[in-house]
Design an enzyme around this catalytic site. Structure first.
Site, PDB file in Angstrom:
ATOM      1  N   LYS A 184       0.872  -1.174   0.000  1.00  0.00           N
ATOM      2  CA  LYS A 184       0.000   0.000   0.000  1.00  0.00           C
ATOM      3  C   LYS A 184       0.905   1.219   0.000  1.00  0.00           C
ATOM      4  CE  LYS A 184      -1.870   2.856   2.821  1.00  0.00           C
ATOM      5  NZ  LYS A 184      -1.844   4.096   2.004  1.00  0.00           N
ATOM      6  N   GLY A 224      -4.955   0.581   4.456  1.00  0.00           N
ATOM      7  CA  GLY A 224      -3.844   0.039   5.257  1.00  0.00           C
ATOM      8  C   GLY A 224      -4.370  -0.817   6.401  1.00  0.00           C
ATOM      9  N   GLU A 262       9.569   2.257  10.659  1.00  0.00           N
ATOM     10  CA  GLU A 262      10.611   3.245  10.326  1.00  0.00           C
ATOM     11  C   GLU A 262       9.892   4.592  10.290  1.00  0.00           C
ATOM     12  OE1 GLU A 262      12.499   5.788   8.380  1.00  0.00           O
ATOM     13  OE2 GLU A 262      12.362   4.491   6.610  1.00  0.00           O
ATOM     14  N   CYS A 296      13.074  11.454   6.130  1.00  0.00           N
ATOM     15  CA  CYS A 296      13.054  11.178   7.578  1.00  0.00           C
ATOM     16  C   CYS A 296      14.448  11.400   8.138  1.00  0.00           C
ATOM     17  CB  CYS A 296      12.505   9.795   7.867  1.00  0.00           C
ATOM     18  SG  CYS A 296      13.333   8.517   6.988  1.00  0.00           S
ATOM     19  N   ALA A 459      21.925   7.849   3.481  1.00  0.00           N
ATOM     20  CA  ALA A 459      22.545   6.580   3.874  1.00  0.00           C
ATOM     21  C   ALA A 459      22.644   5.635   2.675  1.00  0.00           C
ATOM     22  CB  ALA A 459      21.712   5.936   4.979  1.00  0.00           C
TER      23      ALA A 459
HETATM   24  C1  UN1 Z   1      13.383   8.185   4.255  1.00  0.00           C
HETATM   25  O1  UN1 Z   1      13.457   9.402   4.319  1.00  0.00           O
HETATM   26  O2  UN1 Z   1      12.335   7.578   4.627  1.00  0.00           O
HETATM   27  O3  UN1 Z   1      19.239   8.030   4.031  1.00  0.00           O
HETATM   28  C2  UN1 Z   1      14.451   7.319   3.702  1.00  0.00           C
HETATM   29  C3  UN1 Z   1      18.526   8.643   3.222  1.00  0.00           C
HETATM   30  C4  UN1 Z   1      17.876   7.865   2.116  1.00  0.00           C
HETATM   31  C5  UN1 Z   1      16.657   7.186   2.608  1.00  0.00           C
HETATM   32  C6  UN1 Z   1      15.696   8.049   3.357  1.00  0.00           C
HETATM   33  N1  UN1 Z   1      18.813   6.889   1.613  1.00  0.00           N
HETATM   34  O4  UN1 Z   1      18.363   9.858   3.281  1.00  0.00           O
END
Ligand code: UN1
Length: 509
Positions: A184, A224, A262, A296, A459
Site C-alpha cells: 500500500k 492500510g 521506520e 526522515c 545513507a
Molecule cells: C526516508 O526518508 O524515509 O538516508 C528514507 C537517506 C535515504 C533514505 C531516506 N537513503 O536519506
C-alpha cells in the site's frame, strides 16, 4: 511539461488500483487523483481498493506464497537480478516520475531509482547467504542447528517521500527470503507504485513467477487497516510518521503480529571547533533542503559550538542565498516543492510556532508566488535560532526548516542531540578523534545512525536503516535486516540409538 515518461512506464490517465500481480481485480468505484506538486496538474487517477478486492488479493498472495517459498532462494535472487536490470533500463523514466509526482529534484529522483538498483544487487548476493548457525548439542549423537524460513505475506506501507526506494528495500529482501508482498503506497504518490509494479510484472511473467507475489492495493489509512488487522499478514513494515506508527504498531501487536517501523526523525549535526567548514556547509545544506526537508533523515538541528557559531551561521546564510527553488525537473534547481498544500500549511504553522516560542528567524521563510510556482507548494528553506527544549524543536516538521542551537561543552551537545523523542540519524563534524569516538560511544548518540563528517541523510543501502525511540526500532535494507522477514527455526536431530533428555533429566519407563 514533457510527460512521455508516463507512457514509457505504462501509466494511463485512469488506472485500476488493485493488482494481484499482473491483473487488476474488480472495478474501482472510487479513485485517488494524483496531482503533481510541480505544476499542480492532474497526472492520473488510481482506483481505490475495496474490502472485497482486498480479500481477493490476499487469497492470490496466499496461493503465490505456497509456490514461491519452494523456489530455491538463489533462483528467487535471479528474478530480483533481472528486476535490477529492468530498473536500469527504466531509470530515466522512473526517476522523472518520482520527481514529477513527489516533487524532489531530478538528481534525487534518479538517486532513488539507483537505491532500488543497489538493493536488488544486495538482495541477489543475499539470496545465497541466508545463513543460520550450527551449535553443539549437550547430548551425544545429537546435532543442533537453526534455519530461516519465509514468513508469508509481508504488508508494506510506504510514505510519499521515498515513493519507490523504501518499498524496494522491503520487497526485494522479502522476496529473496521467499515471502510475497502486498504494497500500500502513499495515497500522495500512487502512480509511482503502479509504475514499479508494471516494470516488475514483465520480469515476473518472463520468469513464470506466480501471480500474487507482488500485489498492490491503493487508498488511504483505511486500506492500510485491512492489512494491519489481518492475521494472514504476519509482518507489517510501515514507514511514515511516529503518530501513524503508534497506531499501526499497537494494532499489529494486539494480534501478536510483527511490525517493522521506520518512523520520524529529528536529526542533528553537532559542529565542533575542529570541523572543516566546507564539509559542514555541504552536509548541513543538503541535509536540510534536500527533498525539500522531507526525508526522515533530513537535518533539522545544527548544534554548533559557541566559538564558531557566528561564522557558521553567516556562511549558512550566504549558502541559502545561492539556493535555486523551482521546477525539480529543471537540472538547475536545488529545491523543488513540498508535497501538497497541507504540507505548506504545516510549514507555515511551524514558523509561527518558532516565533511564538521565542525563536528568531535568521533566514526567513515564506511561500513563493508567481507563474512558475503555480501549484502553491513552493516554499523558501529557512533557518531559525532556537533552544533545543522548545516544543516546536522537539517536533518533526516535514519541511525545510533548519534550527541553530549553541553549545559550550561536547557532552552538553550530545545530551541535546539525544534530548528529543525521535532517534533516527545523527552526525558530528570534527577532525578530532576523541570527539568523534565520544560521539560514537555508548555515552554518545542514541540514534540508529551516527555519522562522522557526513550529514544525517543519504545513507547507503548496505547498512541497516532505522532508529530508536519514536523512530520505531525497526531496521530495513542492508546488514542482517533480512532476519525481520523470516522466521527462525531451531532443529535438533538425534542420530543415536538412545533418547537422552536435555538438562540430564531421567525418565525411565
Ligand atoms: C526516508 O526518508 O524515509 O538516508 C528514507 C537517506 C535515504 C533514505 C531516506 N537513503 O536519506
Amino acid at each position: 511539461m514533457n510527460t512521455n515518461f508516463l507512457k514509457q512506464l505504462g501509466l494511463n490517465k485512469s488506472n485500476e488500483g488493485t493488482w494481484t500481480g499482473r491483473k487488476s481485480v474488480g472495478k474501482s468505484t472510487e479513485f485517488i487523483e494524483s496531482y503533481s506538486p510541480v505544476d499542480g496538474k492532474l497526472i492520473g487517477k488510481v482506483g481505490i481498493t475495496s474490502e472485497k478486492d482486498y480479500t481477493k488479493v490476499v487469497r492470490k498472495a496466499e496461493d503465490a506464497f505456497k509456490k514461491w517459498r519452494k523456489v530455491p532462494a538463489p533462483k528467487r535472487g535471479e528474478v530480483i537480478r533481472q528486476y535490477g536490470d529492468a530498473l536500469r533500463e527504466n531509470k530515466d523514466a522512473l526517476g522523472r516520475l518520482v520527481s514529477y509526482e513527489m516533487g524532489k529534484s531530478l538528481q534525487e529522483g534518479w538517486g532513488e531509482v539507483q537505491e532500488m538498483i543497489d538493493i536488488c544487487d544486495f538482495a541477489v548476493g543475499l539470496s545465497r547467504q541466508l545463513y543460520g548457525l550450527t551449535m553443539h548439542s549437550e547430548r551425544p549423537g545429537h546435532r543442533m542447528y537453526e534455519q530461516w524460513h519465509p514468513l508469508g505475506i509481508v504488508g508494506i506501507i510506504s510514505a510519499f517521500n521515498f515513493p519507490v526506494a523504501v518499498w524496494s528495500w522491503n520487497a526485494m529482501i522479502a522476496m529473496v527470503c521467499g515471502d510475497v508482498c502486498i504494497w500500500k503506497a502513499s495515497e500522495k504518490t500512487p502512480l509511482c507504485a503502479i509504475a514499479c509494479n508494471n516494470i516488475f510484472q514483465k520480469v515476473l511473467k518472463a520468469n513464470k513467477v506466480p501471480e500474487g507475489v507482488n500485489c498492490i492495493i491503493n487508498g488511504d489509512y483505511k486500506v492500510g487497516e485491512y492489512m494491519t488487522y489481518d492475521p494472514r499478514v504476519p509482518l507489517i513494515s510501515a514507514t511514515g510518521s511516529s503518530r501513524m506508527g503508534k497506531i499501526v504498531g499497537s494494532v499489529v501487536a494486539s494480534r501478536l503480529g510483527k511490525s517493522l517501523l521506520e518512523l520520524g526523525g529529528n536529526n542533528a549535526i553537532i559542529v565542533t571547533p575542529n570541523s572543516d567548514l566546507n564539509v559542514v556547509l555541504a552536509g548541513a545544506v543538503f541535509g536540510a533542503v534536500g527533498t525539500c526537508g522531507q526525508r526522515c533523515t533530513s537535518t533539522r538541528r545544527l548544534i554548533i559550538h559557541e566559538s564558531i557559531y557566528s561564522k557558521v551561521s553567516s556562511q549558512l546564510k550566504k549558502a541559502y542565498k545561492q539556493l535555486k527553488i523551482g521546477n525539480p525537473l529543471d537540472p538547475n534547481m536545488h529545491v523543488g516543492p513540498l508535497i501538497d498544500k497541507d504540507a505548506v500549511e504545516a510549514y507555515l504553522n511551524s514558523i509561527k510556532a518558532i516565533k511564538e516560542q521565542g525563536g528568531k528567524m535568521l533566514v526567513p521563510g515564506g511561500v513563493l508566488k508567481g507563474d512558475e510556482y503555480d501549484s502553491g507548494c513552493y516554499v523558501k528553506p529557512c533557518i531559525a535560532e532556537v533552544e533545543n527544549h522548545y516544543k516546536i524543536v522537539q517536533h518533526e516538521t516535514f519541511a525545510p526548516i533548519l534550527y541553530l542551537i549553541k553549545y559550550n561543552e561536547l557532552e552538553e551537545a550530545i545530551q541535546m542531540q539525544n534530548n528529543v523523542p525521535q532517534g533516527l540519524s545523527s552526525a558530528i563534524m570534527t577532525n578530532n578523534l576523541k570527539e568523534a569516538e565520544l560521539f560514537l560511544s555508548s555515552a554518545g548518540s542514541d540514534c540508529g545512525i551516527a555519522n562522522v563528517n557526513i550529514g544525517t541523510s543519504g545513507a547507503e543501502i548496505g547498512g541497516a536503516f532505522g532508529g530508536e525511540k519514536e523512530t520505531g526500532g525497526g531496521r530495513e535494507s542492508g546488514s542482517d535486516a533480512w532476519k525481520a522477514y523470516m522466521r527462525r527455526q531451531t532443529n535438533t536431530i538425534n542420530y543415536s540409538d538412545e533418547l537422552p533428555l536435555a538438562q540430564g533429566i531421567k525418565f525411565d519407563l
